[in-house]
Design a protein around this motif. Structure first.
Motif: not given
Length: 831
Positions: A507-513
């Motif tokens: 998952l692209p966590l840097d763009r999700m939170c």
């Protein structure tokens, strides 16, 4: 004409069209090879068609770059705090659905909300597992029957004569639409709003990447058969006839050939459906192997003890192990218990969801083989309802959990579904596989290679003699020992746990939170001046309630932007391809100028002239555009009420003539638009791309200047391509000869001079043409984006409704809401 009626007409046109590849079936079969009895394509890689497909697709894969590099992601997944709405889209039988139920339950334990989207017949099974369910349409029994008749990529002639292709296309269209609705529509049972934050799917659901593109969310594929190119083994739907010395390369190419054939059959259906989502059609050259081009994360649900991960698969592809659910509670009947206890352990024979034309012939063969082998047997009736005469050594059963039953048998004989294969092996049972279609021959080969069973017996070749011999092989100590060895390794694996880790890791966590509540996914962009925030649905709802933001200031946040580009190989093929597309579009619209008025006249004549006006009930075509409209959207679909018994006046000939003229003018407008777009934008863009990529043909990697998505990016790409192309073309006249001279003296200098001259001859035209083409392409995309708003509006409304529901479910206290408002004010610099 109403939106609903035009949609129905559009669907009917889709259904009646023949798949594109059927026009070339004879050529493909004679050139590529023959279709085997088990449906696999016997690929002759020395054929012209196979070489052309392999060259084009492999060249494209080398040329294209993903907008998101999944291979660089390596987040720790020991703890995962982000809570997502996940939709799992599955097409297939119960054996395909059941592993994802286990996955869904595991995802729930991490706090995710999980919806299983599949065929309606599995609703009770999924609800009983504690998961949400959404029906996507399609009948798995019909699908299984079709696949048994047509087990490979090319349909049998009898199928063509009976018109089953049209029925299958209709079913696929229904399932594509159902998969999209599963991403944004309310729960059909509880009416709880839902919008997907991520998609997990098996490849045959086909809608996955396209739904993810429309929503801008991550997608993760999971499957029980190889779907990614490798040199370790061929595509399960292919059978190679090539030089054994080149086996690795041949295996790799087989995936390209199978993907190409698959796209020929489904590409038209997928593209017509994409248009309903305001998405551009996928180019013919991009459709095959799209998931590999985009580097979509992939998890394979089989045991690495049976089939290890190939060394040439990249980091975003994992092999995690089979998915097993918890042991179900099962109380056998006294008759079954008595049969299992009296005598030697029986074998199991069952073909699950397989639907055959002649079940009596199949059961007769099975009974004769069991008697000839001297074994006792438990025979599952399955979807084909196999039933025979009573026998003291044979017991017939209906639905019975394999997890329980396989503990009490000596060996198993089945169709080779991945789930059934896994259940037999983890219990250490030797296995005979009688494959019908799909991945079943692959699993038969894998079991035989491991020594845990005989070679698979294709169902078309099944006889009393070979099945009896296979059963006797399974009852040998050698087969039992091999199966037990696999079982020991499999029992040390945890496929579901590893698959959840794989999903989280990619998952692209840097763009999700969300920037205010870090455990919620950000789906909105809020901008004010130079300030910008990524916000979750619940946070936005709280801020709306407290008059901090307005819905007009919100934009959908694309967590995982997917861009499907039409890359060109060289200027000649690029221009020809664009020219053919333009010509086809013009031919279609010019035909419409003649057909559309006739259709309008026919529709008018068939409409009642003096009956009461009673609009059909159905889903409302209006889309709320703000939070103020939410109270009217309390249910998944709105119903239009009839106006009463007010009669309508007969239509005058002038009105009919006006409608006919309007339909003709509409087609003429499309014709004119298609012509100018093709001549002024598409063909020049293809030429600019082709000239720029031509350097690849002589080993020089072309530069990429970005993607054209609107007029700004178009102007930027055009200017960069002009400056870069002219600079590289001119400096190459010096750089290449000098480099060649250093490497190979005078001869190298001459080769470098030729290379530099070719570079100037290709880069300069690309620079000049691109100065017009790329900005024009950007302007066209900006204009089209203004009209393609239906899907975005639907997403906006669904997310607002989901956010409203989340704030209620979370039971936010006044203090928590006040903290959210305070944090927002501080981040935005509000005093």
């Amino acid at each position: 004409m109403s939106e609903n009626s035009s949609k129905e007409e559009h669907q009917s046109e889709d259904i009646n069209d023949s798949p594109a590849y059927l026009q070339h079936v004879n050529e493909l079969i004679s050139d590529l090879g023959k279709v085997r009895a088990d449906g696999r394509v016997n690929i002759n890689l020395e054929s012209k068609v196979a070489k052309a497909i392999a060259e084009s697709i492999n060249y494209q894969q080398e040329l294209r770059k993903s907008t998101v590099d999944y291979s660089q992601r390596s987040q720790q997944t020991s703890s995962f705090d982000l809570k997502l709405n996940i939709v799992i889209q599955i097409v297939g039988s119960r054996g395909d659905v059941q592993p994802f139920v286990a996955l869904g339950n595991a995802l729930q334990q991490h706090g995710h909300r999980v919806r299983i989207a599949t065929h309606g017949v599995f609703a009770d099974f999924i609800h009983s597992s504690g998961l949400e369910f959404f029906p996507i349409g399609g009948n798995p029994a019909d699908l299984m029957a079709y696949m048994v008749k047509n087990p490979g990529l090319l349909p049998q002639m009898q199928t063509l004569r009976e018109g089953e292709i049209c029925k299958k296309k209709a079913m696929i269209g229904e399932m594509l639409d159902g998969c999209w609705r599963s991403c944004i529509e309310h729960d059909p049972y509880t009416q709880q709003p839902f919008v997907a934050d991520a998609i997990i799917a098996n490849p045959p659901s086909f809608a996955h990447v396209h739904c993810a593109q429309a929503l801008g969310i991550p997608v993760h594929l999971m499957f029980t058969m190889p779907w990614s190119s490798t040199k370790s083994f061929p595509h399960p739907l292919s059978s190679l006839t090539a030089d054994p010395e080149n086996k690795g390369l041949d295996c790799w190419v087989s995936y390209s050939v199978v993907e190409w054939l698959t796209w020929q059959g489904l590409g038209d259906v997928v593209n017509k459906w994409r248009a309903t989502l305001d998405l551009e059609p996928v180019p013919t050259t991009e459709g095959p192997s799209l998931h590999e081009t985009l580097k979509v994360p992939f998890t394979y649900c089989w045991s690495p003890a049976l089939v290890p991960k190939p060394k040439d698969w990249p980091a975003h592809i994992d092999v995690c192990g089979f998915f097993f659910r918890d042991q179900p509670q099962y109380d056998p009947s006294p008759e079954l218990q008595e049969f299992l206890l009296l005598g030697t352990p029986p074998i199991y024979v069952g073909f699950g969801s397989i639907v055959v034309d002649n079940p009596q012939k199949l059961i007769n063969t099975v009974i004769d083989a069991v008697r000839a082998s001297g074994a006792r047997a438990v025979i599952s009736k399955g979807w084909s309802n196999m039933d025979g005469a009573q026998d003291e050594n044979i017991f017939y059963i209906g639905d019975c959990p394999h997890e329980w039953l396989f503990q009490h048998v000596a060996a198993v004989v089945h169709h080779g579904g991945a789930g059934t294969t896994a259940c037999g092996l983890i219990n250490g049972r030797p296995t005979t596989i009688v494959p019908f279609f799909g991945d079943q021959p692959f699993w038969g080969d894998m079991v035989a290679n491991a020594g845990a069973g005989p070679r698979p017996i294709p169902h078309a070749s099944l006889s009393t003699e070979n099945l009896s011999a296979a059963i006797q092989f399974c009852l040998t100590p050698e087969a039992a020992s091999a199966a037990q060895g696999i079982a020991v390794k499999m029992q040390a694996e945890s496929g579901v746990t590893e698959a959840v880790k794989s999903f989280h890791r990619n998952l692209p966590l840097d763009r999700m939170c969300c920037e205010i509540l870090g455990d919620q996914v950000a789906v909105w962009n809020y901008k004010k001046g130079k300030q910008s925030l990524k916000l979750s649905k619940a946070v936005v709802q709280t801020l709306i309630e407290n008059s901090r933001i307005k819905t007009e200031s919100l934009q959908c946040h694309d967590i995982n932007p997917i861009i499907i580009e039409n890359h060109r190989w060289d200027p000649l093929t690029g221009v020809i391809s664009a020219g053919i597309s333009t010509g086809t579009r013009m031919l279609t619209t010019s035909t419409g100028m003649l057909i559309a008025p006739y259709k309008e006249l026919t529709r008018t004549k068939s409409s009642p002239s003096s009956e009461p006006s009673r609009p059909k009930a159905g889903r409302s075509t209006s889309t709320p555009s703000s939070a103020d409209d939410l109270p009217s959207m309390g249910s998944r679909s709105a119903t239009i009420q009839p106006d009463g018994d007010r009669p309508t006046s007969p239509r005058s000939p002038f009105s009919t003539a006006g409608d006919m003229a309007g339909a003709s003018l509409n087609s003429f407008g499309k014709f004119t638009t298609g012509y100018f777009k093709g001549v002024l934008v598409d063909i020049p863009t293809a030429a600019a791309d082709g000239f720029r990529h031509a350097s690849q043909l002589y080993g020089d990697k072309p530069k990429e200047y970005g993607t054209v998505s609107d007029w700004r990016s178009g102007a930027k790409v055009g200017s960069k391509n002009f400056v870069g192309g002219m600079k590289e073309g001119i400096t190459g006249l010096v750089k290449h000869p000098w480099k060649g001279f250093q490497e190979d003296g005078r001869e190298g200098a001459w080769r470098g001079l030729a290379k530099g001259a070719i570079g100037l001859a290709t880069k300069a035209p690309s620079a000049g043409i691109g100065l017009w083409a790329y900005p024009s392409q950007g302007i066209v995309k900006s204009i089209e984006a203004k009209f393609r708003t239906k899907t975005r509006k639907a997403i906006v409304v669904s997310r607002l409704m989901d956010g409203y529901a989340q704030t209620i479910d979370m039971e936010m206290s006044d203090d928590m809401k006040a903290a959210i408002v305070l944090e927002f004010d501080q981040l935005m610099g509000v005093d």
